[in-house]
Enzyme design. Structure first.
Site, PDB file in Angstrom:
ATOM      1  CD  GLU A   1     -20.201   2.282 -37.336  1.00 39.44           C
ATOM      2  OE1 GLU A   1     -19.105   2.268 -36.764  1.00 39.44           O
ATOM      3  OE2 GLU A   1     -21.259   2.701 -36.806  1.00 39.44           O
TER       4      GLU A   1
ATOM      5  CG  ASP B   1     -16.803   0.416 -37.791  1.00 38.94           C
ATOM      6  OD1 ASP B   1     -17.383   1.269 -38.464  1.00 38.94           O
ATOM      7  OD2 ASP B   1     -17.158   0.094 -36.643  1.00 38.94           O
TER       8      ASP B   1
ATOM      9  CD  GLU C   1     -13.095   1.870 -34.288  1.00 36.48           C
ATOM     10  OE1 GLU C   1     -13.482   2.913 -33.734  1.00 36.48           O
ATOM     11  OE2 GLU C   1     -13.269   0.741 -33.797  1.00 36.48           O
TER      12      GLU C   1
END
Length: 283
Positions: free
Chosen positions: A106, A108, A110
């Site tokens: 993953e 990311d 955010e």
């Protein structure tokens, strides 16, 4: 390229980077054709015949999200976002790449909301073989709620670069030779969601979501995926030596961001790693 002087080198390098970056930012995605709803039903809306604008909304009942229909193994992913404005405390707008399963990889972005007038926190992380814990957090040098900005992930077998408006903010290098796993075998889909995380997102969960301000809305446009990671990487590495990931211009930009806008780096968190920092932090 015919560089004749130090000043000429700088000017021509900037022109070269500008041309190359413009080429890599030709947007061609379609939110109707390229993505599917993951949750939230009518809280996700798509606009225009070309499908180049999408909104996600969050209310007290549910948030919303989408994912790409295709999987990608390396390349450059660009998305323009305008984040939730006003009092966005407790909300998280997530934009990331992920494979599936317990040993998923993953990458990311955010965006952690805040009370009106306070800056967003940009939270980044890299998961390999199901394990994350590689957080770096930043403020931004602009208000991400006033207009659209481009957030990009450039991923190839050697590195992952996180970019904001083409400025590198983080580099995660492949150190497999030193025993550090690197995501390079699992294709990933693109995900995004808007959801409530007031138990931890804003000031460690001290500031809760003000539901009287709902629905909260984030805006997306001009998605682009360039699977040709070699050409997408050229602008950032051209002129760099084998021991360097970025060229001189982008190394300076990266240092500027990390000096003035980084607010957390797991590689300097002594309390979290009293027995010593992770291996990749030594390089």
């Amino acid at each position: 390229m015919g560089f004749m002087s130090k000043n000429g080198l700088v000017i021509n390098l900037v022109l070269f980077l500008g041309l190359t970056l413009c080429t890599s930012l030709v947007f061609g995605g379609n939110f109707y054709q390229d993505f599917e709803v993951t949750f939230g039903d009518n809280r996700l809306k798509r606009f225009g015949k070309a499908g180049n604008l999408l909104t996600l909304s969050l209310d007290q009942v549910s948030g919303s999200g989408f994912r790409s229909k295709k999987e990608y193994l390396f390349g450059r992913i660009d998305m323009q976002l305008k984040l939730v404005s006003g009092n966005s405390a407790g909300t998280v707008t997530a934009y990331y790449l992920s494979s599936e399963g317990a040993t998923h990889d993953e990458i990311d972005f955010e965006f952690l909301g805040n009370v009106t007038g306070q800056p967003y926190t940009v939270h980044t992380n890299v998961f390999t073989q199901g394990k994350g814990g590689r957080e770096q957090q930043f403020r931004l040098w602009f208000d991400p709620t006033e207009k659209f900005h481009t957030y990009s992930v450039l991923w190839n077998p050697s590195m992952i670069i996180f970019l904001v408006d083409n400025t590198p903010i983080r580099v995660f290098n492949n150190h497999e030779a030193k025993g550090v796993p690197f995501p390079k075998t699992q294709p990933m889909k693109i995900y995004s969601s808007l959801w409530n995380a007031d138990q931890w997102a804003t000031q460690g969960g001290l500031v809760k979501t003000d539901w009287s301000k709902a629905p909260f809305t984030a805006y997306y446009r001009n998605f682009n995926a360039n699977p040709d990671h070699a050409s997408a990487t050229t602008a950032f590495t051209s002129g760099a030596s084998q021991s360097q990931v970025l060229n001189a211009w982008n190394r300076r930009r990266l240092r500027w961001v990390q000096k003035y806008f980084m607010i957390y780096n797991y590689c300097t968190d002594v309390k979290r790693f009293p027995q010593g920092f992770p291996v990749e932090c030594k390089f």
